[in-house]
Design a protein around this motif. Structure first.
Motif, PDB file in Angstrom:
ATOM      1  N   GLU A 188      34.873  32.711  43.196  1.00 38.17           N
ATOM      2  CA  GLU A 188      33.672  33.375  43.717  1.00 38.17           C
ATOM      3  C   GLU A 188      32.643  33.609  42.628  1.00 38.17           C
ATOM      4  OE1 GLU A 188      34.772  36.817  45.978  1.00 38.17           O
ATOM      5  OE2 GLU A 188      36.358  35.704  46.976  1.00 38.17           O
ATOM      6  N   ASP A 189      33.108  33.746  41.392  1.00 41.31           N
ATOM      7  CA  ASP A 189      32.232  33.883  40.227  1.00 41.31           C
ATOM      8  C   ASP A 189      31.059  34.841  40.437  1.00 41.31           C
ATOM      9  OD1 ASP A 189      32.724  30.456  39.345  1.00 41.31           O
ATOM     10  OD2 ASP A 189      33.757  32.213  38.618  1.00 41.31           O
ATOM     11  N   LYS A 190      31.361  36.109  40.647  1.00 39.47           N
ATOM     12  CA  LYS A 190      30.296  37.111  40.712  1.00 39.47           C
ATOM     13  C   LYS A 190      29.626  37.169  39.345  1.00 39.47           C
ATOM     14  CE  LYS A 190      32.845  39.960  43.944  1.00 39.47           C
ATOM     15  NZ  LYS A 190      33.620  41.180  44.110  1.00 39.47           N
ATOM     16  N   ALA A 234      37.450  37.039  40.558  1.00 42.15           N
ATOM     17  CA  ALA A 234      36.500  36.165  41.252  1.00 42.15           C
ATOM     18  C   ALA A 234      36.547  34.736  40.720  1.00 42.15           C
ATOM     19  CB  ALA A 234      35.080  36.715  41.125  1.00 42.15           C
ATOM     20  N   HIS A 269      37.846  28.205  50.400  1.00 37.56           N
ATOM     21  CA  HIS A 269      36.803  28.915  51.151  1.00 37.56           C
ATOM     22  C   HIS A 269      36.338  28.039  52.309  1.00 37.56           C
ATOM     23  CE1 HIS A 269      36.056  31.919  47.917  1.00 37.56           C
ATOM     24  NE2 HIS A 269      36.391  30.916  47.128  1.00 37.56           N
TER      25      HIS A 269
END
Length: 200
Positions: free
Chosen positions: A59-61, A97, A103
């Motif tokens: 997700e790499d916030k 993340a 996904h």
């Protein structure tokens, strides 16, 4: 004797098996109209509507380390401690993340051509060129639906899920390799097809 009901996924596997045999015997891939302009010498072979698209990525916030400086040594110490605690929590969130997982990205119509896969969804079209893709593999999809899996250069791993994924697998391998690759069949499927008179 109780025989399992025939499903759309069973039909997809059986048709893929039949197409692999026909192509190995010298049959040509089908040809059909393409949803987009094709390049010189490019031919559309099949269209698969409503394939589930699933991507494998983190997700790499966004995380930006920072320091809060409030006037004076006491303010610096208190704010610095709070900042360190906040930064530790942000780093932990960022680590979680960044762990890749599958996904769901939506649904797309997919066309197999002699040079690429063309995916169309929400009035947008994208291409996955075979020369830039990893070899396509069969993979387990969601809820037992078959899937194909591949990775475009510099992109996340993708899965296309559909009862017709086994046919997509056979057609793409024939287009890329010049020969069909047999699709891995679920145990007992050909026997059930024979019992039900589905094999010709």
């Amino acid at each position: 004797m109780n025989v399992a009901a025939w499903t759309a996924s069973d039909e997809g596997y059986l048709r893929a098996h039949q197409w692999a045999g026909a192509l190995a015997g010298g049959a040509a891939l089908p040809q059909e109209a393409a949803p987009v302009q094709l390049g010189p010498g490019e031919v559309a072979h099949a269209h698969f509507a409503g394939m589930g698209v699933v991507g494998f990525f983190g997700e790499d916030k966004p995380y930006r380390p920072g320091f809060l400086l409030v006037g004076g040594p006491v303010g610096l110490a208190v704010t610095g401690a709070a900042s360190l605690a906040r930064n530790a929590a942000k780093k932990a969130d960022a680590r979680r993340a960044a762990v890749p997982r599958w996904h769901r990205l939506g649904m797309a119509d997919v066309t197999v051509t002699s040079q690429r896969l063309i995916a169309s969804a929400n009035a947008q079209t994208g291409s996955f060129w075979y020369v830039e893709m990893s070899p396509m593999q069969m993979a387990p999809g969601s809820a037992g639906v078959p899937a194909v899996q591949f990775q475009q250069a510099r992109q996340p791993m993708l899965r296309l899920e559909s009862p017709w994924a086994p046919m997509l697998y056979v057609f793409v391998h024939h287009a890329v390799d010049g020969r069909p690759r047999g699709v891995p069949m679920p145990a007992g499927l050909l026997e059930r097809a024979q019992q039900q008179g589905r094999l010709r």
